[in-house]
Design a protein around this motif. Structure first.
Motif, PDB file in Angstrom:
ATOM      1  N   LEU A   1      -4.004   3.836  -0.859  1.00 18.19           N
ATOM      2  CA  LEU A   1      -4.430   3.404  -2.044  1.00 18.19           C
ATOM      3  C   LEU A   1      -5.842   2.320  -1.331  1.00 18.19           C
ATOM      4  O   LEU A   1      -6.722   2.501  -2.819  1.00 18.19           O
ATOM      5  CB  LEU A   1      -3.472   2.077  -1.768  1.00 18.19           C
TER       6      LEU A   1
ATOM      7  N   GLN B   1      -9.256   3.041  -3.920  1.00 19.02           N
ATOM      8  CA  GLN B   1      -9.833   1.437  -4.591  1.00 19.02           C
ATOM      9  C   GLN B   1     -11.432   2.093  -4.292  1.00 19.02           C
ATOM     10  O   GLN B   1     -12.020   1.720  -4.683  1.00 19.02           O
ATOM     11  CB  GLN B   1      -9.260   0.998  -4.187  1.00 19.02           C
TER      12      GLN B   1
ATOM     13  N   PRO C   1       6.221   1.869  -3.526  1.00 18.53           N
ATOM     14  CA  PRO C   1       5.709   1.288  -4.093  1.00 18.53           C
ATOM     15  C   PRO C   1       4.129   1.579  -3.827  1.00 18.53           C
ATOM     16  O   PRO C   1       3.358   1.904  -4.771  1.00 18.53           O
ATOM     17  CB  PRO C   1       6.040   0.341  -4.511  1.00 18.53           C
ATOM     18  N   VAL C   2       3.253   1.263  -3.175  1.00 14.94           N
ATOM     19  CA  VAL C   2       1.844   1.219  -2.183  1.00 14.94           C
ATOM     20  C   VAL C   2       1.618   2.820  -2.681  1.00 14.94           C
ATOM     21  O   VAL C   2       0.536   3.471  -3.371  1.00 14.94           O
ATOM     22  CB  VAL C   2       1.557   0.904  -0.758  1.00 14.94           C
TER      23      VAL C   2
ATOM     24  N   ASN D   1       1.852   3.307  -6.397  1.00  8.17           N
ATOM     25  CA  ASN D   1       0.062   2.995  -6.719  1.00  8.17           C
ATOM     26  C   ASN D   1      -1.219   3.717  -6.479  1.00  8.17           C
ATOM     27  O   ASN D   1      -1.899   4.278  -7.329  1.00  8.17           O
ATOM     28  CB  ASN D   1       0.186   1.769  -6.389  1.00  8.17           C
TER      29      ASN D   1
ATOM     30  N   GLN E   1      -1.650   6.621  -8.929  1.00  4.95           N
ATOM     31  CA  GLN E   1      -2.106   5.876  -9.767  1.00  4.95           C
ATOM     32  C   GLN E   1      -3.838   6.578 -10.096  1.00  4.95           C
ATOM     33  O   GLN E   1      -4.375   7.199 -11.154  1.00  4.95           O
ATOM     34  CB  GLN E   1      -1.443   4.859 -10.240  1.00  4.95           C
ATOM     35  N   TYR E   2      -3.760   5.821  -8.811  1.00  3.71           N
ATOM     36  CA  TYR E   2      -5.698   6.267  -8.884  1.00  3.71           C
ATOM     37  C   TYR E   2      -5.724   7.315  -8.896  1.00  3.71           C
ATOM     38  O   TYR E   2      -6.850   8.224  -8.668  1.00  3.71           O
ATOM     39  CB  TYR E   2      -6.011   5.480  -7.710  1.00  3.71           C
TER      40      TYR E   2
END
Ligand SMILES: [Fe+2]
Ligand SMILES: [Fe+2]
Length: 245
Positions: free
Chosen positions: A7, A11, A66-67, A70, A73-74
């Motif tokens: 993640l 980012q 959930p991480v 996430n 999604q990135y």
């Protein structure tokens, strides 16, 4: 699977991305530019709009992390960025983007057939074949913008392959050795079929840019072998962790 690491990687990778100098003139002959535009438009289509189904599958099958969801999604957003870069390249070479192609339809059909794990695998195979293609056209042409765009794509794709190698390594670490062997065999068969389809579709562009069939398959095999090694290393690390617990 160290989802937090991934993640944070995605980012950070969004920040300060260099933009190719789209207005630099191309030294490539017009005929070569047109062949490349057609081929790149198929890759551009492949990079667009695959996220909804993948996320849907992921939410159902890996909802305990959930991480990771996430980070996924990135990852999908980064593929969307690749679609943007490829669109600029297609337009620069005088081509048009497309909305349908048989290879894309086939890819989507296979990919969505058997759940999240299989979808990741098919996506990954497309990334490995794409990496071989980008490496070759980058090495064989002298167009600065093509070089800069391929450099951006390759830098991201190396990490995408590693991201999936971590997830698949985690999955394989929970299987018996015979099931791991079966998985590796089917992966290589699917990969070989995908490389043949890719050559059928992109051989003309690879030849126009100065590559040969043998080179493409050698480069694609290298990517596949490297990935299988990485997935094994990751699987072994997971096994070592739970063996020590
Ligand atoms: Fe991509
Ligand atoms: Fe990718």
């Amino acid at each position: 699977m160290n989802s937090k690491h991934w993640l944070s990687y995605y980012q950070q990778n969004r920040q300060n991305r260099p933009e190719p100098k789209w207005n630099s003139p191309s030294p490539l002959e017009l005929s070569v530019q047109h062949i490349l535009a057609r081929s790149l438009s198929h890759f551009q289509l492949g990079e667009t709009g695959g996220g909804t189904h993948l996320l849907d599958h992921a939410c159902k099958q890996v909802s305990d992390d959930p991480v990771y969801l996430n980070a996924l999604q990135y990852f999908i957003a980064e593929e969307g960025e690749h679609a943007r870069l490829l669109e600029r390249l297609v337009l620069r070479f005088g081509g048009v983007t497309i909305r349908h192609h048989w290879t894309h339809g086939l890819f989507r059909l296979v990919r969505q057939a058997l759940g999240f794990q299989f979808e990741i695998q098919v996506l990954l195979i497309a990334e490995l074949v794409g990496t071989a293609y980008y490496r070759l056209i980058r090495a064989r042409t002298s167009d600065r913008v093509l070089d800069e765009t391929c450099a951006l794509l390759l830098k991201d794709e190396i990490q995408h392959v590693e991201f999936h190698a971590h997830w698949l390594g985690d999955m394989l670490s929970r299987l018996l050795p015979f099931a791991v062997s079966a998985w590796r065999t089917q992966f290589q068969m699917l990969f070989s079929a995908a490389a043949i389809v890719a050559w059928t579709d992109h051989g003309e562009a690879l030849i126009a840019s100065g590559s040969r069939r043998r080179e493409f398959f050698r480069e694609a095999r290298k990517e596949c072998i490297r990935f299988l090694h990485r997935v094994q290393v990751n699987a072994d690390q997971h096994v070592a962790v739970f063996a020590a617990a």
